[in-house]
Design a protein around this motif. Structure first.
Motif, PDB file in Angstrom:
ATOM      1  N   ARG A  92      -1.758  -3.935  -7.272  1.00 33.33           N
ATOM      2  CA  ARG A  92      -2.451  -2.805  -7.883  1.00 33.33           C
ATOM      3  C   ARG A  92      -3.895  -2.738  -7.409  1.00 33.33           C
ATOM      4  O   ARG A  92      -4.403  -1.649  -7.099  1.00 33.33           O
ATOM      5  CB  ARG A  92      -2.404  -2.914  -9.407  1.00 33.33           C
ATOM      6  CG  ARG A  92      -3.281  -1.867 -10.096  1.00 33.33           C
ATOM      7  CD  ARG A  92      -3.080  -1.813 -11.580  1.00 33.33           C
ATOM      8  NE  ARG A  92      -4.078  -0.933 -12.192  1.00 33.33           N
ATOM      9  CZ  ARG A  92      -3.939  -0.338 -13.362  1.00 33.33           C
ATOM     10  NH1 ARG A  92      -2.838  -0.497 -14.064  1.00 33.33           N
ATOM     11  NH2 ARG A  92      -4.905   0.430 -13.836  1.00 33.33           N
ATOM     12  N   PHE A  93      -4.576  -3.893  -7.343  1.00 30.40           N
ATOM     13  CA  PHE A  93      -5.980  -3.908  -6.932  1.00 30.40           C
ATOM     14  C   PHE A  93      -6.133  -3.415  -5.493  1.00 30.40           C
ATOM     15  O   PHE A  93      -7.007  -2.593  -5.197  1.00 30.40           O
ATOM     16  CB  PHE A  93      -6.545  -5.325  -7.068  1.00 30.40           C
ATOM     17  CG  PHE A  93      -7.994  -5.441  -6.697  1.00 30.40           C
ATOM     18  CD1 PHE A  93      -8.988  -5.028  -7.575  1.00 30.40           C
ATOM     19  CD2 PHE A  93      -8.388  -5.968  -5.468  1.00 30.40           C
ATOM     20  CE1 PHE A  93     -10.337  -5.129  -7.238  1.00 30.40           C
ATOM     21  CE2 PHE A  93      -9.721  -6.081  -5.116  1.00 30.40           C
ATOM     22  CZ  PHE A  93     -10.703  -5.642  -6.012  1.00 30.40           C
ATOM     23  N   VAL A  94      -5.277  -3.900  -4.609  1.00 31.10           N
ATOM     24  CA  VAL A  94      -5.352  -3.493  -3.200  1.00 31.10           C
ATOM     25  C   VAL A  94      -5.057  -2.004  -3.053  1.00 31.10           C
ATOM     26  O   VAL A  94      -5.739  -1.291  -2.304  1.00 31.10           O
ATOM     27  CB  VAL A  94      -4.379  -4.335  -2.351  1.00 31.10           C
ATOM     28  CG1 VAL A  94      -4.216  -3.726  -0.956  1.00 31.10           C
ATOM     29  CG2 VAL A  94      -4.876  -5.776  -2.236  1.00 31.10           C
TER      30      VAL A  94
ATOM     31  N   LYS B 247       2.597 -13.773   8.183  1.00 24.78           N
ATOM     32  CA  LYS B 247       3.449 -12.610   8.423  1.00 24.78           C
ATOM     33  C   LYS B 247       3.971 -12.029   7.118  1.00 24.78           C
ATOM     34  O   LYS B 247       4.038 -10.803   6.948  1.00 24.78           O
ATOM     35  CB  LYS B 247       4.626 -12.997   9.328  1.00 24.78           C
ATOM     36  CG  LYS B 247       4.248 -13.144  10.802  1.00 24.78           C
ATOM     37  CD  LYS B 247       5.472 -13.405  11.653  1.00 24.78           C
ATOM     38  CE  LYS B 247       5.108 -13.456  13.138  1.00 24.78           C
ATOM     39  NZ  LYS B 247       6.311 -13.713  13.983  1.00 24.78           N
ATOM     40  N   ALA B 248       4.339 -12.903   6.183  1.00 20.90           N
ATOM     41  CA  ALA B 248       4.849 -12.431   4.900  1.00 20.90           C
ATOM     42  C   ALA B 248       3.775 -11.658   4.143  1.00 20.90           C
ATOM     43  O   ALA B 248       4.050 -10.594   3.557  1.00 20.90           O
ATOM     44  CB  ALA B 248       5.339 -13.610   4.060  1.00 20.90           C
ATOM     45  N   MET B 249       2.547 -12.183   4.153  1.00 15.72           N
ATOM     46  CA  MET B 249       1.465 -11.487   3.456  1.00 15.72           C
ATOM     47  C   MET B 249       1.111 -10.184   4.159  1.00 15.72           C
ATOM     48  O   MET B 249       0.853  -9.162   3.512  1.00 15.72           O
ATOM     49  CB  MET B 249       0.242 -12.409   3.343  1.00 15.72           C
ATOM     50  CG  MET B 249       0.436 -13.522   2.330  1.00 15.72           C
ATOM     51  SD  MET B 249      -1.073 -14.443   1.960  1.00 15.72           S
ATOM     52  CE  MET B 249      -1.286 -15.383   3.465  1.00 15.72           C
ATOM     53  N   GLU B 250       1.090 -10.193   5.485  1.00 16.56           N
ATOM     54  CA  GLU B 250       0.782  -8.983   6.238  1.00 16.56           C
ATOM     55  C   GLU B 250       1.805  -7.889   5.939  1.00 16.56           C
ATOM     56  O   GLU B 250       1.452  -6.702   5.827  1.00 16.56           O
ATOM     57  CB  GLU B 250       0.757  -9.295   7.737  1.00 16.56           C
ATOM     58  CG  GLU B 250      -0.455 -10.137   8.146  1.00 16.56           C
ATOM     59  CD  GLU B 250      -0.221 -10.876   9.458  1.00 16.56           C
ATOM     60  OE1 GLU B 250       0.730 -10.502  10.189  1.00 16.56           O
ATOM     61  OE2 GLU B 250      -0.971 -11.832   9.743  1.00 16.56           O
ATOM     62  N   GLN B 251       3.053  -8.297   5.774  1.00 19.22           N
ATOM     63  CA  GLN B 251       4.095  -7.329   5.442  1.00 19.22           C
ATOM     64  C   GLN B 251       3.855  -6.727   4.063  1.00 19.22           C
ATOM     65  O   GLN B 251       3.992  -5.505   3.871  1.00 19.22           O
ATOM     66  CB  GLN B 251       5.473  -8.021   5.468  1.00 19.22           C
ATOM     67  CG  GLN B 251       6.644  -7.099   5.169  1.00 19.22           C
ATOM     68  CD  GLN B 251       6.837  -6.032   6.234  1.00 19.22           C
ATOM     69  OE1 GLN B 251       6.508  -6.247   7.401  1.00 19.22           O
ATOM     70  NE2 GLN B 251       7.352  -4.869   5.829  1.00 19.22           N
TER      71      GLN B 251
ATOM     72  N   LYS C 187       1.868   8.329  -1.308  1.00 23.90           N
ATOM     73  CA  LYS C 187       1.626   8.964  -2.602  1.00 23.90           C
ATOM     74  C   LYS C 187       0.496   9.987  -2.497  1.00 23.90           C
ATOM     75  O   LYS C 187       0.580  11.093  -3.042  1.00 23.90           O
ATOM     76  CB  LYS C 187       1.282   7.916  -3.654  1.00 23.90           C
ATOM     77  CG  LYS C 187       2.456   7.081  -4.127  1.00 23.90           C
ATOM     78  CD  LYS C 187       2.019   6.082  -5.190  1.00 23.90           C
ATOM     79  CE  LYS C 187       3.202   5.250  -5.668  1.00 23.90           C
ATOM     80  NZ  LYS C 187       2.771   4.239  -6.685  1.00 23.90           N
ATOM     81  N   LEU C 188      -0.569   9.616  -1.779  1.00 24.68           N
ATOM     82  CA  LEU C 188      -1.697  10.523  -1.623  1.00 24.68           C
ATOM     83  C   LEU C 188      -1.300  11.766  -0.838  1.00 24.68           C
ATOM     84  O   LEU C 188      -1.739  12.882  -1.137  1.00 24.68           O
ATOM     85  CB  LEU C 188      -2.849   9.799  -0.935  1.00 24.68           C
ATOM     86  CG  LEU C 188      -3.555   8.724  -1.777  1.00 24.68           C
ATOM     87  CD1 LEU C 188      -4.583   7.975  -0.925  1.00 24.68           C
ATOM     88  CD2 LEU C 188      -4.253   9.373  -2.978  1.00 24.68           C
ATOM     89  N   GLN C 189      -0.463  11.581   0.185  1.00 24.34           N
ATOM     90  CA  GLN C 189      -0.019  12.724   0.986  1.00 24.34           C
ATOM     91  C   GLN C 189       0.793  13.705   0.154  1.00 24.34           C
ATOM     92  O   GLN C 189       0.646  14.934   0.294  1.00 24.34           O
ATOM     93  CB  GLN C 189       0.800  12.241   2.191  1.00 24.34           C
ATOM     94  CG  GLN C 189      -0.043  11.581   3.271  1.00 24.34           C
ATOM     95  CD  GLN C 189       0.813  11.098   4.432  1.00 24.34           C
ATOM     96  OE1 GLN C 189       2.017  11.353   4.490  1.00 24.34           O
ATOM     97  NE2 GLN C 189       0.177  10.396   5.370  1.00 24.34           N
TER      98      GLN C 189
ATOM     99  N   TRP D 227       2.132  -2.131   0.773  1.00 23.45           N
ATOM    100  CA  TRP D 227       1.292  -1.624  -0.324  1.00 23.45           C
ATOM    101  C   TRP D 227       0.476  -0.406   0.121  1.00 23.45           C
ATOM    102  O   TRP D 227       0.432   0.609  -0.560  1.00 23.45           O
ATOM    103  CB  TRP D 227       0.340  -2.708  -0.815  1.00 23.45           C
ATOM    104  CG  TRP D 227       0.999  -3.898  -1.436  1.00 23.45           C
ATOM    105  CD1 TRP D 227       2.312  -4.023  -1.798  1.00 23.45           C
ATOM    106  CD2 TRP D 227       0.376  -5.149  -1.749  1.00 23.45           C
ATOM    107  NE1 TRP D 227       2.542  -5.263  -2.326  1.00 23.45           N
ATOM    108  CE2 TRP D 227       1.377  -5.990  -2.311  1.00 23.45           C
ATOM    109  CE3 TRP D 227      -0.912  -5.652  -1.612  1.00 23.45           C
ATOM    110  CZ2 TRP D 227       1.113  -7.284  -2.733  1.00 23.45           C
ATOM    111  CZ3 TRP D 227      -1.182  -6.941  -2.030  1.00 23.45           C
ATOM    112  CH2 TRP D 227      -0.188  -7.749  -2.593  1.00 23.45           C
ATOM    113  N   LEU D 228      -0.176  -0.562   1.271  1.00 23.04           N
ATOM    114  CA  LEU D 228      -1.066   0.502   1.733  1.00 23.04           C
ATOM    115  C   LEU D 228      -0.285   1.734   2.196  1.00 23.04           C
ATOM    116  O   LEU D 228      -0.715   2.871   1.989  1.00 23.04           O
ATOM    117  CB  LEU D 228      -1.975  -0.023   2.844  1.00 23.04           C
ATOM    118  CG  LEU D 228      -2.956  -1.119   2.390  1.00 23.04           C
ATOM    119  CD1 LEU D 228      -3.708  -1.698   3.572  1.00 23.04           C
ATOM    120  CD2 LEU D 228      -3.931  -0.578   1.355  1.00 23.04           C
TER     121      LEU D 228
END
Length: 387
Positions: free
Chosen positions: A342-344, A365-369, A381-383, A374-375
């Motif tokens: 949520r914060f990110v 790699k797991a965190m990058e995924q 959603k913004l689009q 998330w982004l």
């Protein structure tokens, strides 16, 4: 854009004194059992500055003008001693602890105000509440080239951070993120829910049997919210060891100072080191106060563990042996996976640099995924909103 392992393994395994870091993945201390290889002290440097963050174990580093300390846990201040002469930048509470417990000379401790833009070595910085332990601060840097960098230090993300005027008024390009629990299995209740559960449970047990001694486990710095809540609901003082009492005085809170004592007979809530919360040790401890108490309930506020997966406080069950009960409280001072997400997604940084558990390629790699998903989800959603 996600930066894969840019800073390698930023956290250090320096042996947290008093076990002061909370339990991490697998139920071991959050810094234990990790492979920490830091081939270059440059890995702690904030890009575009002459600043390092929590890099004291390397001593003086060529080209570094200011050494920031986010909070007083030994995996972050490790390397500081009373002989240290590095220019340390931190907030007042952390500065008090550095001077009181490590005996660092006052002339080397540069105290910065919270929530106020100040200039350090030509660069503007704001310290923000990190919701971790007393004195823990996030660092918001405004670089000369217009870039904005947020370093969370250790933090527990909370929706209240989305109202911080300092974050609302800027766009963060680079986020150094505490990724202690950056994996979907790390779910646990909100911090206040865990605190309320402990306080309500203590109140019920003491109401049923006023001769109940209430014990809370703690580290050198941490878990204060839990034992202060226990004392508050019971209308009792909190008894601490002399060393813990002196530590609490560093918080400069009159409300806290009025609640704490070193007289074990003057309080129904006692704070003990986390390692003393075993049935044998607690039975022996209760025996010391047999004239006053005939039952003991202990609360052990720890982080996430594989052995006790607790997603809601309704899942909490005590361990009981005779007249001693021990409640494991899922009270973490790091973000859960969903809180981090949520914060990110709210902050929408352009770059994310994980600061914990990034020593292996698989972990990175797991965190990058996760970050990418998330982004992307946020952008989609913004689009939809604007189309």
């Amino acid at each position: 854009m996600v930066v894969p392992g840019m800073f390698g393994e930023m956290r250090r395994n320096v042996g947290a004194e008093d076990g002061e870091e909370e339990d991490g993945p697998g139920g071991v201390p959050a810094e234990a059992g990790r492979h920490h290889v830091v081939p270059s002290t440059r890995r702690f440097q904030v890009r575009g500055t002459k600043f390092t963050v929590d890099a004291f174990q390397y001593g003086e580093i060529q080209g570094i003008a200011a050494y920031f300390l986010t909070h007083f846990h030994s995996d972050h201040y490790g390397g500081l001693t009373k002989k240290s002469t590095l220019p340390i930048y931190c907030n007042r509470i952390t500065g008090n602890l550095v001077k009181s417990k490590l005996r660092v000379a006052e002339q080397y401790v540069h105290v910065l105000p919270m929530n106020t833009k100040v200039t350090v070595e030509g660069i503007k910085v704001i310290l923000l509440e990190a919701n971790h332990c007393p004195g823990a601060a996030m660092l918001l840097f405004f670089l000369p080239d217009g870039q904005t960098v947020l370093h969370t230090g250790d933090f527990r993300a909370d929706p209240s951070m989305e109202t911080y005027p300092e974050l609302l008024g800027c766009r963060v390009q680079t986020l150094y993120l505490d990724t202690t629990y950056c994996s979907p299995e790390y779910t646990f209740p909100r911090q206040q829910e865990a605190i309320d559960f402990a306080a309500n449970t203590a109140f019920e047990l003491v109401t049923l049997n006023p001769r109940t001694l209430v014990v809370c486990g703690s580290y050198s710095v941490g878990k204060e919210k839990v034992f202060l809540a226990l004392a508050g609901v019971l209308g009792s003082k909190v008894c601490l060891s002399r060393d813990k009492y002196n530590t609490m005085c560093c918080l400069e809170s009159e409300q806290v100072r009025q609640r704490i004592t070193t007289d074990w007979k003057a309080a129904q809530v006692h704070v003990l080191p986390m390692m003393q919360l075993s049935f044998k040790k607690l039975r022996d401890y209760l025996a010391r106060f047999s004239g006053r108490y005939d039952q003991l309930v202990a609360f052990k506020p720890t982080g996430w563990t594989f052995s006790q997966r607790v997603e809601s406080v309704g899942d909490i069950q005590p361990q009981i042996s005779g007249n001693v009960s021990i409640y494991g409280i899922p009270y973490s001072e790091h973000s859960s996976f969903l809180e981090m997400k949520r914060f990110v997604q709210w902050l929408r940084p352009l770059k994310i640099i994980p600061t914990v558990n990034n020593g292996s390629q698989d972990s990175r790699k797991a965190m990058e995924q996760c970050f990418s998903e998330w982004l992307t989800e946020t952008e989609n959603k913004l689009q939809r909103v604007y189309t």
